[in-house]
Enzyme design. Structure first.
Site, PDB file in Angstrom:
ATOM      1  N   PRO A  72       0.819  -1.218   0.000  1.00  0.00           N
ATOM      2  CA  PRO A  72       0.000   0.000   0.000  1.00  0.00           C
ATOM      3  C   PRO A  72       0.848   1.260   0.000  1.00  0.00           C
ATOM      4  O   PRO A  72       1.818   1.379   0.755  1.00  0.00           O
ATOM      5  CB  PRO A  72      -0.800  -0.140   1.302  1.00  0.00           C
ATOM      6  CG  PRO A  72      -0.945  -1.610   1.474  1.00  0.00           C
ATOM      7  CD  PRO A  72       0.353  -2.199   0.987  1.00  0.00           C
ATOM      8  N   CYS A  73       0.462   2.208  -0.875  1.00  0.00           N
ATOM      9  CA  CYS A  73       1.342   3.350  -1.144  1.00  0.00           C
ATOM     10  C   CYS A  73       0.820   4.670  -0.591  1.00  0.00           C
ATOM     11  O   CYS A  73       1.476   5.700  -0.737  1.00  0.00           O
ATOM     12  CB  CYS A  73       1.541   3.486  -2.656  1.00  0.00           C
ATOM     13  SG  CYS A  73      -0.008   3.690  -3.575  1.00  0.00           S
ATOM     14  N   GLN A  74      -0.367   4.673   0.066  1.00  0.00           N
ATOM     15  CA  GLN A  74      -0.933   5.945   0.500  1.00  0.00           C
ATOM     16  C   GLN A  74      -0.006   6.697   1.439  1.00  0.00           C
ATOM     17  O   GLN A  74       0.030   7.927   1.442  1.00  0.00           O
ATOM     18  CB  GLN A  74      -2.291   5.724   1.181  1.00  0.00           C
ATOM     19  CG  GLN A  74      -3.361   5.149   0.262  1.00  0.00           C
ATOM     20  CD  GLN A  74      -3.396   3.636   0.303  1.00  0.00           C
ATOM     21  OE1 GLN A  74      -2.383   2.983   0.573  1.00  0.00           O
ATOM     22  NE2 GLN A  74      -4.567   3.068   0.043  1.00  0.00           N
TER      23      GLN A  74
ATOM     24  N   TYR B  68       3.136   6.964   1.293  1.00  0.00           N
ATOM     25  CA  TYR B  68       4.241   7.595   0.582  1.00  0.00           C
ATOM     26  C   TYR B  68       3.781   8.612  -0.456  1.00  0.00           C
ATOM     27  O   TYR B  68       4.586   9.379  -0.987  1.00  0.00           O
ATOM     28  CB  TYR B  68       5.077   6.528  -0.141  1.00  0.00           C
ATOM     29  CG  TYR B  68       5.502   5.375   0.727  1.00  0.00           C
ATOM     30  CD1 TYR B  68       6.144   5.596   1.947  1.00  0.00           C
ATOM     31  CD2 TYR B  68       5.263   4.065   0.342  1.00  0.00           C
ATOM     32  CE1 TYR B  68       6.531   4.537   2.753  1.00  0.00           C
ATOM     33  CE2 TYR B  68       5.656   2.996   1.143  1.00  0.00           C
ATOM     34  CZ  TYR B  68       6.288   3.235   2.346  1.00  0.00           C
ATOM     35  OH  TYR B  68       6.669   2.189   3.143  1.00  0.00           O
ATOM     36  N   SER B  69       2.487   8.613  -0.772  1.00  0.00           N
ATOM     37  CA  SER B  69       1.962   9.480  -1.823  1.00  0.00           C
ATOM     38  C   SER B  69       2.220  10.952  -1.520  1.00  0.00           C
ATOM     39  O   SER B  69       1.985  11.423  -0.410  1.00  0.00           O
ATOM     40  CB  SER B  69       0.457   9.233  -1.968  1.00  0.00           C
ATOM     41  OG  SER B  69      -0.163  10.277  -2.652  1.00  0.00           O
TER      42      SER B  69
END
Length: 530
Positions: free
Chosen positions: A135-137, A139-140
């Protein structure tokens, strides 16, 4: 034999779809998804359905599948008609939450459960592939801006450390190759202790070093060399590791046949005992959004208030010319608005539907990739309903884009079309969220399709002013390069979310070609050594 894949944090299966689409010299799939893990129940339903689709030989998917996606039978009826294939699909796609889930999460799975499942599905196979995007949220760049965070904290946001689940599987099971995807923002993310990307590269290079050595549970992974998929190494260090600048790991999807400016970090890891330097994927001409969505049926937007009919919608559109709404707008844009209003017609499919029956659907770009003539129609192609004022804004914005070949900023709006939000003036003065309404330009690649499309259509306005609407799920899916027969389960909000979170399958397909060459070279080396 097809190369087994374990796909974790799989979403609706975009990355796995690209790998599964690669056909080898024997006209068989080069890769086989052995296990995919996804925590979201609706994305998991999509994942399971696509696994069912792949249980059949190419071109031999049963008619019941098409009856289901047309809405004629239930998914339960589909699975009852083909119980063996359905059982395989349900074993392959696992609804599970990795990491340190909430104690109330019914889908939480332990590390031991994951390890047992991996060992079972691999059945002793040593040469296999791990793929996935943690999950990348966290780092967004957009997410960090909204949260006003510069320093990330794993204690308060568990998503920061979810890549360690990927890392643990590498350390424990030592796949031959891995492909890991994340947002570009990971390059600048940092915790109080380190730069996140540097730490991830270090950990991926030697996963076993991150875990204590304790007898029978000892991790013996030899480690990995990490490669860019789009740039040759600048050099190799004394240990044979390829060296790159961080930006070399970024893949700009619009350069590789995907009609959107999606920039993602994608890492290719090859186990250290495999002495193979991979190829890279090569750029090609940019593909416009118009080339993939213009052939879909035209639709009108719905009206969120009052009676909803074509006549009411058309009268609303004409209302933009009344009073002083368009004061201070360029004459050229006003002329285009007038012309487009004259061109408005009642579309045959109205506002669309989950299935639109039509024959001989065409597309100029990659027809063999997108089209399935057995569908006899289009899936997931229904427009959203919009507020009256937003429909006027969509007409203005799309005509502005048509004339100026760019999307307007809030400062380009006439006063009569500015939203009545308190932060609008701030958006004009300090340019924060100044592109609150963003039209896609038909002859260019789309802006990035993200999960935010599930909440807000303002960033994804259709380039055709005579439709006055945001993009549909199918249009977003085409921009993401999902084949037309890929059905997204759940309500429309979830469908949008799934599409926006996915890796573009056609990009994954090109990555699969590179990875397949690595496995082919491994086979040649094994034969030579024996």
């Amino acid at each position: 034999m097809a190369i087994p894949i374990i796909d974790i944090f799989a979403g609706p299966g975009g990355l796995g779809e690209g790998f599964s689409a690669l056909i080898n010299d024997e006209n068989q799939r080069a890769f086989k998804i052995a296990l995919s893990i996804e925590k979201d129940p609706l994305a998991h339903q999509t994942l399971t359905l696509r696994s069912f689709f792949r249980q059949f030989e190419i071109g031999e998917v049963p008619e019941e599948y098409y009856e289901f996606v047309r809405g004629n039978i239930s998914i339960e009826a589909l699975y009852r008609a083909w119980p063996i294939e359905a059982e395989h699909a349900q074993r392959e796609a696992w609804c599970g939450t990795l990491g340190d889930p909430d104690e109330h999460d019914q889908n939480a799975v332990s590390d031991d459960e994951v390890d047992d499942k991996i060992r079972t599905v691999l059945n002793g196979e040593q040469d296999w592939l791990l793929i996935g995007g943690p999950p990348c949220q966290a780092y967004s760049l957009v997410g960090r801006s909204r949260r006003q965070e510069r320093i990330l904290n794993e204690e308060t946001d568990k998503r920061v450390g979810l890549y360690k689940q990927y890392l643990r599987i590498l350390a424990k099971h030592s796949p031959s190759v891995f492909v890991m995807e994340n947002v570009k923002g990971i390059l600048s993310a940092e915790t109080s202790e380190n730069q996140v990307f540097s730490k991830i590269l270090e950990d991926l290079s030697d996963p076993s070093a991150c875990y204590p050595q304790n007898g029978e549970n000892e991790f013996n992974c030899p480690g990995y060399r990490i490669y860019s998929l789009v740039t040759e190494p600048e050099n190799f260090d004394e240990n044979g590791n390829p060296t790159y600048r961080p930006k070399n790991f970024v893949i700009q999807a619009e350069k590789y046949g995907v009609p959107q400016t999606r920039h993602r970090v994608i890492l290719l890891g090859i186990r250290r005992d495999i002495e193979i330097n991979p190829e890279i994927i090569y750029s090609r001409d940019e593909v416009s959004i118009g080339s993939v969505i213009n052939s879909l049926p035209r639709l009108r937007s719905g009206l969120s208030k009052g009676a909803d009919s074509f006549n009411a919608w058309h009268s609303l559109i004409e209302g933009i010319l009344e009073g002083d709404i368009l004061n201070d707008v360029d004459t050229e844009i006003i002329t285009d608005i007038r012309d487009k209003i004259l061109q408005v017609e009642d579309p045959p499919f109205g506002k669309g539907a989950d299935y639109l029956e039509m024959e001989n659907l065409q597309i100029d770009y990659l027809p063999e990739w997108y089209l399935d003539n057995r569908l006899n129609g289009v899936l997931n192609h229904a427009s959203r309903s919009h507020m009256n004022s937003d429909i006027h804004r969509y007409l203005f914005v799309s005509c502005f884009g048509n004339i100026k070949q760019q999307s307007p900023k809030l400062s380009d709006f006439p006063e009569g079309l500015l939203p009545a939000h308190l932060n609008v003036r701030q958006g004009i003065d300090d340019k924060k969220f100044a592109d609150r309404f963003r039209v896609q330009i038909a002859n260019r690649a789309s802006k990035t399709v993200t999960s935010h499309i599930s909440k807000d259509g303002h960033y994804y306005i259709h380039p055709d002013p005579t439709q006055c609407r945001s993009l549909t799920v199918r249009e977003a899916a085409r921009i993401q390069t999902f084949p037309d027969n890929y059905f997204f389960c759940g309500p429309r909000t979830s469908q949008f979310h799934q599409v926006g979170n996915a890796v573009p399958p056609y990009l994954a397909f090109q990555i699969a070609e590179v990875v397949n060459h690595v496995f082919e070279e491994m086979e040649i080396l094994a034969i030579h050594n024996n």
